[in-house]
Design a protein around this motif. Structure first.
Motif, PDB file in Angstrom:
ATOM      1  N   GLN A 236       0.837  -1.186   0.000  1.00  0.00           N
ATOM      2  CA  GLN A 236       0.000   0.000   0.000  1.00  0.00           C
ATOM      3  C   GLN A 236       0.875   1.240   0.000  1.00  0.00           C
ATOM      4  O   GLN A 236       1.928   1.269   0.636  1.00  0.00           O
ATOM      5  N   LEU A 237       0.390   2.274  -0.684  1.00  0.00           N
ATOM      6  CA  LEU A 237       1.143   3.519  -0.783  1.00  0.00           C
ATOM      7  C   LEU A 237       1.056   4.275   0.545  1.00  0.00           C
ATOM      8  O   LEU A 237      -0.033   4.588   1.017  1.00  0.00           O
ATOM      9  N   VAL A 238       2.197   4.545   1.164  1.00  0.00           N
ATOM     10  CA  VAL A 238       2.182   5.264   2.441  1.00  0.00           C
ATOM     11  C   VAL A 238       2.858   6.632   2.351  1.00  0.00           C
ATOM     12  O   VAL A 238       2.757   7.432   3.278  1.00  0.00           O
ATOM     13  N   GLY A 239       3.524   6.918   1.231  1.00  0.00           N
ATOM     14  CA  GLY A 239       4.160   8.222   1.089  1.00  0.00           C
ATOM     15  C   GLY A 239       4.982   8.278  -0.180  1.00  0.00           C
ATOM     16  O   GLY A 239       5.048   7.305  -0.926  1.00  0.00           O
ATOM     17  N   ILE A 240       5.569   9.444  -0.436  1.00  0.00           N
ATOM     18  CA  ILE A 240       6.507   9.564  -1.553  1.00  0.00           C
ATOM     19  C   ILE A 240       7.738  10.320  -1.065  1.00  0.00           C
ATOM     20  O   ILE A 240       7.680  11.044  -0.062  1.00  0.00           O
ATOM     21  N   ILE A 241       8.853  10.121  -1.745  1.00  0.00           N
ATOM     22  CA  ILE A 241      10.068  10.878  -1.434  1.00  0.00           C
ATOM     23  C   ILE A 241      10.427  11.677  -2.674  1.00  0.00           C
ATOM     24  O   ILE A 241      10.542  11.113  -3.763  1.00  0.00           O
ATOM     25  N   THR A 242      10.561  12.987  -2.531  1.00  0.00           N
ATOM     26  CA  THR A 242      10.851  13.829  -3.688  1.00  0.00           C
ATOM     27  C   THR A 242      12.361  13.955  -3.885  1.00  0.00           C
ATOM     28  O   THR A 242      13.149  13.764  -2.953  1.00  0.00           O
ATOM     29  N   TYR A 243      12.755  14.298  -5.129  1.00  0.00           N
ATOM     30  CA  TYR A 243      14.166  14.335  -5.495  1.00  0.00           C
ATOM     31  C   TYR A 243      14.956  15.295  -4.615  1.00  0.00           C
ATOM     32  O   TYR A 243      16.121  15.059  -4.310  1.00  0.00           O
ATOM     33  N   ASP A 244      14.313  16.414  -4.194  1.00  0.00           N
ATOM     34  CA  ASP A 244      15.091  17.402  -3.436  1.00  0.00           C
ATOM     35  C   ASP A 244      15.440  16.882  -2.047  1.00  0.00           C
ATOM     36  O   ASP A 244      16.549  17.121  -1.549  1.00  0.00           O
ATOM     37  N   ASP A 245      14.516  16.130  -1.443  1.00  0.00           N
ATOM     38  CA  ASP A 245      14.848  15.529  -0.155  1.00  0.00           C
ATOM     39  C   ASP A 245      15.897  14.431  -0.317  1.00  0.00           C
ATOM     40  O   ASP A 245      16.768  14.257   0.533  1.00  0.00           O
ATOM     41  N   ALA A 246      15.794  13.704  -1.445  1.00  0.00           N
ATOM     42  CA  ALA A 246      16.796  12.671  -1.713  1.00  0.00           C
ATOM     43  C   ALA A 246      18.167  13.300  -1.920  1.00  0.00           C
ATOM     44  O   ALA A 246      19.192  12.778  -1.469  1.00  0.00           O
ATOM     45  N   MET A 247      18.199  14.464  -2.578  1.00  0.00           N
ATOM     46  CA  MET A 247      19.465  15.134  -2.855  1.00  0.00           C
ATOM     47  C   MET A 247      20.089  15.621  -1.548  1.00  0.00           C
ATOM     48  O   MET A 247      21.296  15.479  -1.342  1.00  0.00           O
ATOM     49  N   ASP A 248      19.249  16.180  -0.673  1.00  0.00           N
ATOM     50  CA  ASP A 248      19.758  16.599   0.631  1.00  0.00           C
ATOM     51  C   ASP A 248      20.309  15.401   1.398  1.00  0.00           C
ATOM     52  O   ASP A 248      21.368  15.473   2.017  1.00  0.00           O
ATOM     53  N   ALA A 249      19.562  14.292   1.342  1.00  0.00           N
ATOM     54  CA  ALA A 249      20.007  13.098   2.054  1.00  0.00           C
ATOM     55  C   ALA A 249      21.322  12.582   1.467  1.00  0.00           C
ATOM     56  O   ALA A 249      22.199  12.113   2.197  1.00  0.00           O
ATOM     57  N   ALA A 250      21.464  12.703   0.120  1.00  0.00           N
ATOM     58  CA  ALA A 250      22.687  12.229  -0.528  1.00  0.00           C
ATOM     59  C   ALA A 250      23.893  13.036  -0.056  1.00  0.00           C
ATOM     60  O   ALA A 250      24.965  12.484   0.226  1.00  0.00           O
ATOM     61  N   VAL A 251      23.709  14.356   0.053  1.00  0.00           N
ATOM     62  CA  VAL A 251      24.810  15.205   0.495  1.00  0.00           C
ATOM     63  C   VAL A 251      25.144  14.902   1.959  1.00  0.00           C
ATOM     64  O   VAL A 251      26.312  14.841   2.350  1.00  0.00           O
ATOM     65  N   GLU A 252      24.092  14.660   2.743  1.00  0.00           N
ATOM     66  CA  GLU A 252      24.299  14.302   4.142  1.00  0.00           C
ATOM     67  C   GLU A 252      25.077  12.981   4.282  1.00  0.00           C
ATOM     68  O   GLU A 252      26.002  12.876   5.085  1.00  0.00           O
ATOM     69  N   GLU A 253      24.700  12.007   3.455  1.00  0.00           N
ATOM     70  CA  GLU A 253      25.399  10.720   3.485  1.00  0.00           C
ATOM     71  C   GLU A 253      26.866  10.909   3.104  1.00  0.00           C
ATOM     72  O   GLU A 253      27.760  10.333   3.719  1.00  0.00           O
ATOM     73  N   ALA A 254      27.113  11.718   2.068  1.00  0.00           N
ATOM     74  CA  ALA A 254      28.482  11.935   1.621  1.00  0.00           C
ATOM     75  C   ALA A 254      29.281  12.642   2.712  1.00  0.00           C
ATOM     76  O   ALA A 254      30.466  12.362   2.919  1.00  0.00           O
ATOM     77  N   THR A 255      28.636  13.568   3.428  1.00  0.00           N
ATOM     78  CA  THR A 255      29.306  14.261   4.531  1.00  0.00           C
ATOM     79  C   THR A 255      29.667  13.275   5.643  1.00  0.00           C
ATOM     80  O   THR A 255      30.784  13.267   6.150  1.00  0.00           O
ATOM     81  N   GLU A 256      28.697  12.433   5.985  1.00  0.00           N
ATOM     82  CA  GLU A 256      28.948  11.413   7.003  1.00  0.00           C
ATOM     83  C   GLU A 256      30.113  10.519   6.624  1.00  0.00           C
ATOM     84  O   GLU A 256      30.994  10.249   7.432  1.00  0.00           O
ATOM     85  N   ASP A 257      30.098  10.066   5.352  1.00  0.00           N
ATOM     86  CA  ASP A 257      31.161   9.173   4.900  1.00  0.00           C
ATOM     87  C   ASP A 257      32.508   9.881   4.892  1.00  0.00           C
ATOM     88  O   ASP A 257      33.534   9.282   5.223  1.00  0.00           O
ATOM     89  N   ALA A 258      32.511  11.168   4.492  1.00  0.00           N
ATOM     90  CA  ALA A 258      33.766  11.923   4.484  1.00  0.00           C
ATOM     91  C   ALA A 258      34.295  12.046   5.908  1.00  0.00           C
ATOM     92  O   ALA A 258      35.497  11.928   6.150  1.00  0.00           O
ATOM     93  N   GLN A 259      33.402  12.282   6.872  1.00  0.00           N
ATOM     94  CA  GLN A 259      33.843  12.401   8.254  1.00  0.00           C
ATOM     95  C   GLN A 259      34.344  11.054   8.758  1.00  0.00           C
ATOM     96  O   GLN A 259      35.390  10.972   9.418  1.00  0.00           O
ATOM     97  N   LYS A 260      33.619   9.995   8.418  1.00  0.00           N
ATOM     98  CA  LYS A 260      34.081   8.666   8.829  1.00  0.00           C
ATOM     99  C   LYS A 260      35.444   8.349   8.228  1.00  0.00           C
ATOM    100  O   LYS A 260      36.259   7.705   8.861  1.00  0.00           O
ATOM    101  N   SER A 261      35.685   8.811   6.980  1.00  0.00           N
ATOM    102  CA  SER A 261      36.970   8.515   6.341  1.00  0.00           C
ATOM    103  C   SER A 261      38.120   9.136   7.119  1.00  0.00           C
ATOM    104  O   SER A 261      39.269   8.727   6.984  1.00  0.00           O
ATOM    105  N   GLY A 262      37.823  10.152   7.918  1.00  0.00           N
ATOM    106  CA  GLY A 262      38.843  10.756   8.774  1.00  0.00           C
ATOM    107  C   GLY A 262      38.700  10.311  10.217  1.00  0.00           C
ATOM    108  O   GLY A 262      39.219  10.965  11.121  1.00  0.00           O
ATOM    109  N   SER A 263      37.960   9.213  10.452  1.00  0.00           N
ATOM    110  CA  SER A 263      37.774   8.682  11.809  1.00  0.00           C
ATOM    111  C   SER A 263      37.117   9.690  12.748  1.00  0.00           C
ATOM    112  O   SER A 263      37.507   9.801  13.913  1.00  0.00           O
ATOM    113  N   VAL A 264      36.143  10.422  12.229  1.00  0.00           N
ATOM    114  CA  VAL A 264      35.360  11.294  13.094  1.00  0.00           C
ATOM    115  C   VAL A 264      33.969  10.678  13.182  1.00  0.00           C
ATOM    116  O   VAL A 264      33.424  10.248  12.164  1.00  0.00           O
ATOM    117  N   ALA A 265      33.412  10.613  14.399  1.00  0.00           N
ATOM    118  CA  ALA A 265      32.048  10.103  14.522  1.00  0.00           C
ATOM    119  C   ALA A 265      31.096  11.092  13.855  1.00  0.00           C
ATOM    120  O   ALA A 265      31.375  12.288  13.797  1.00  0.00           O
TER     121      ALA A 265
END
Lengths: 447, 447
Positions: A236-265
């Protein structure tokens, strides 16, 4: 009016509020600029300035602030204003803000909402962070399969102002089962009496509400979608995710990964605004762990102390050798972690990539061995040159394989491969490198 | 039909081609799945399979392939087929492909295009990579300010099939000067006889054709835009960049930065498909540079060789100390590089952030000093404990400041701050750490 002028206008508005003037200015400006201009004002000031906007713009401007800032300003608002704002916000952002409010604030805003909205807030706020459920909105346009294009357009005109997007529509039955999707472009190009059922695409790309946000981002990006439907386990359809929220999430993920690459929580907040204490706490954990990891290198050196004492010149090559192993390992892990994060490489690829990594690492090792063997000869004669060169090949090979393998191992145990950071790889490779180098030296030089 | 079944169908299609069956299957599937299913087929096979699709789907499927793969398959196509495909592709992707073709192929496709298209290809292909010009498309919908909503919708219906997006429209005068923008949502909600001039937003967020793609991505994301207009120096509209291309570019940028963080030169191609030789060449440069950087550490050690010989126990603490400095430096550089990449931190912030970094680094240094001083006492008595502890504070402080400052310095000299990778920072900090630690030891232990 540039951004500086806008800021000055806001300062003036605090002294002598004039909502008509402000609204006239904002009519022709992107509301994100208003949100930017609020930077630096205190929360009560920002609340007063936002209050000068129309309720619609108020909610819009609010949506461009960080969640921390939203919560701060919410605290400075009256119960009534907060409730009014709440009913005007987009459903996904409202739920995110709800999660940041105190219990008291929650009690203040809920009575101001209609029952359906209250349920919606509670439902959206209940999904764990970093899942599709936490990213999705419930403000989307739905159609019925038996409608005509004409009827669909009429309905869409009525509903459009409240929807996050009307460019992608979802065809559902009475159980909210997703039957198909339709774009506004298709709708506009079709003749008015065509049935929606004949126009919609039925093989729909969708995600499950529990899916990880990384998968959501990758799917939206792969298919170039404007929005992706989110289904529960009953389809059943419970919601949608729009590209702009996905893009924000993508940048957030990349930031997290960049911080992890330097051993920062994961900072979970803006780097610029994070407090001294929190920045300390995000860094000290890994540093302590790694300093104890470095004890193994120290222990390795202690074990070979006699050999070093008898041939102190060996220490000269220690940073070159272990450093090169660590660098090759950092390269391998940076490549692997990123390829796994974008979904390019999966667990099943590990074996086929291993062969390539061994060959490349061997070639890198031989090149570096060649580069330093001359130096070894100069400082210690042919024996030392051979020790240094062969140690180099082995250390670079070992380092590369550790950097290559660690992300896979972490992923195998359901941990984030990004935790295979440069410093972690370097620390492990250091200890390995000390043992290889001094082991070789002790055997080959007969020390 | 799942992806495996689709692949089997394609294999079967190679044996006995049946374009009707294939087209019927693809009618209800996302064309990206077709592109995925081509993976593993040779270029001539892929060209034959693509040829079974409608020309429109052919071009669509093609757009989901990587540029390398596109160029490979183009080589296997007949001149006529390639020209037909070329005229059907979206203008931005066509220009990217054009840049990958051989001169001979270019000569083959250009005559198949109308003069206007030929000019368009040459123009779009001429912008340097990583600029707004290289990302933009010329397939956008324009309106005139004096049109009514009714007329605009009629025109849009005619043009829609050829446009990359019709959800965002651009109002221009006869010199192509951008007067305003309008969304399809506004158009649909407005009454039919409203003038476009009265509806359009005139304070338009735009980018210049020479702007760096990082700025484009950040602007689209900041304002949650569906597309951003690209202007030349005369403020004339020369193209638009859609969110999906910006999102792809954002992921590409993040991949590049992740690779740089591990001291790997930008691969510029898929990690999974890159050849052994190219992977080697992307890694060896930095490794050689860094091994010579590590010579400074070696030289530092050689300078203090007598001291080490008199107190070999000191070497035990070397990896702990220089390792911790390198780790703290990697943390600082990972945080800075990322904050600069997302535009959160700029050159002007450097001084205000410096104070915070010093304080956090000092706190980290003291904590680590405390953690290792006990060990120093055990292995070498109170004197060594004091040397190790005070060296730790200084090394961590120095490491943090190097990691913090290097991205700024690189940026100051117009280099990519991301080149301040973990391995580079570690190598510089290693040499600094050796000098600090052994310097302290020689002075404080009077060796």
């Amino acid at each position: 009016m540039d951004n500086k002028a806008l800021r000055e206008l806001l300062e003036q508005m605090l002294e002598s509020p004039d909502k008509h003037q402000l609204r006239a200015v904002m009519e022709n400006r992107h509301i994100a600029d208003f949100a930017d201009a609020l930077d630096g004002f205190s929360a009560p000031q920002a609340a007063r300035l936002l209050d000068l906007l129309t309720l619609h713009d108020h909610a819009e401007a609010f949506s461009f602030l960080t969640e921390e800032r939203q919560a701060e300003i919410a605290t400075a608002m009256s119960r009534n204003d907060l409730a009014a704002l709440f009913s005007q916000m987009e459903s996904d952002e409202r739920a995110d803000l709800y999660n940041k409010l105190t219990d008291e604030q929650r009690q203040a805003v809920l009575p101001g909402l209609a029952q359906a909205e209250r349920d919606d807030v509670r439902r959206l706020a209940s999904y764990p962070e970093q899942t599709a459920g936490a990213l999705m909105t419930s403000d989307y346009a739905t159609l019925k399969a038996h409608w005509t294009v004409h009827k669909a357009l009429l309905r869409l005109r009525l509903e459009a102002p409240d929807k996050e997007t009307i460019y992608q529509m979802y065809v559902i039955d009475k159980f909210r089962t997703l039957l198909g999707t339709l774009s506004l472009k298709q709708l506009i190009l079709a003749s008015p009496d065509t049935k929606i059922a004949d126009l919609m695409l039925t093989d729909v790309v969708s995600v499950n509400v529990a899916d990880d946000q990384e998968d959501v981002i990758e799917t939206i990006r792969h298919y170039d979608l404007l929005a992706i439907p989110v289904l529960d386990d009953e389809q059943q359809l419970v919601g949608i995710i729009t590209y702009d929220d996905a893009m924000d999430a993508a940048v957030e993920e990349a930031t997290e990964d960049a911080q992890k690459s330097g051993s920062v929580a994961t900072l979970n907040s803006s780097f610029k605004d994070i407090s001294l204490g929190r920045l300390y706490s995000k860094r000290i954990g890994w540093l302590l762990l790694l300093v104890f990891g470095a004890l193994f290198s120290g222990a390795g050196i202690a074990y070979f102390e006699d050999i070093i004492a008898r041939n102190v010149a060996l220490v000269f090559f220690l940073p070159l050798l272990v450093g090169s192993g660590g660098n090759a390992g950092s390269q391998a892990s940076a490549l692997m972690v990123r390829a796994m994060a974008t979904g390019e490489v999966q667990m099943k690829d590990w074996f086929s990539l291993l062969g390539r990594e061994v060959m490349v690492a061997a070639a890198l090792g031989f090149t570096l061995a060649l580069a330093v063997s001359g130096l070894g000869w100069m400082r210690g004669g042919p024996d030392v040159a051979i020790v240094v060169a062969s140690a180099m090949v082995c250390v670079v090979l070992a380092g590369s394989l550790i950097g290559f393998g660690l992300p896979f191992i972490l992923s195998r145990f359901n941990m984030d491969p990004a935790a295979a950071s440069g410093p972690l790889v370097t620390t492990i490779v250091d200890a390995t490198g000390v043992l290889i180098y001094l082991g070789f030296a002790s055997v080959m030089l007969g020390l």
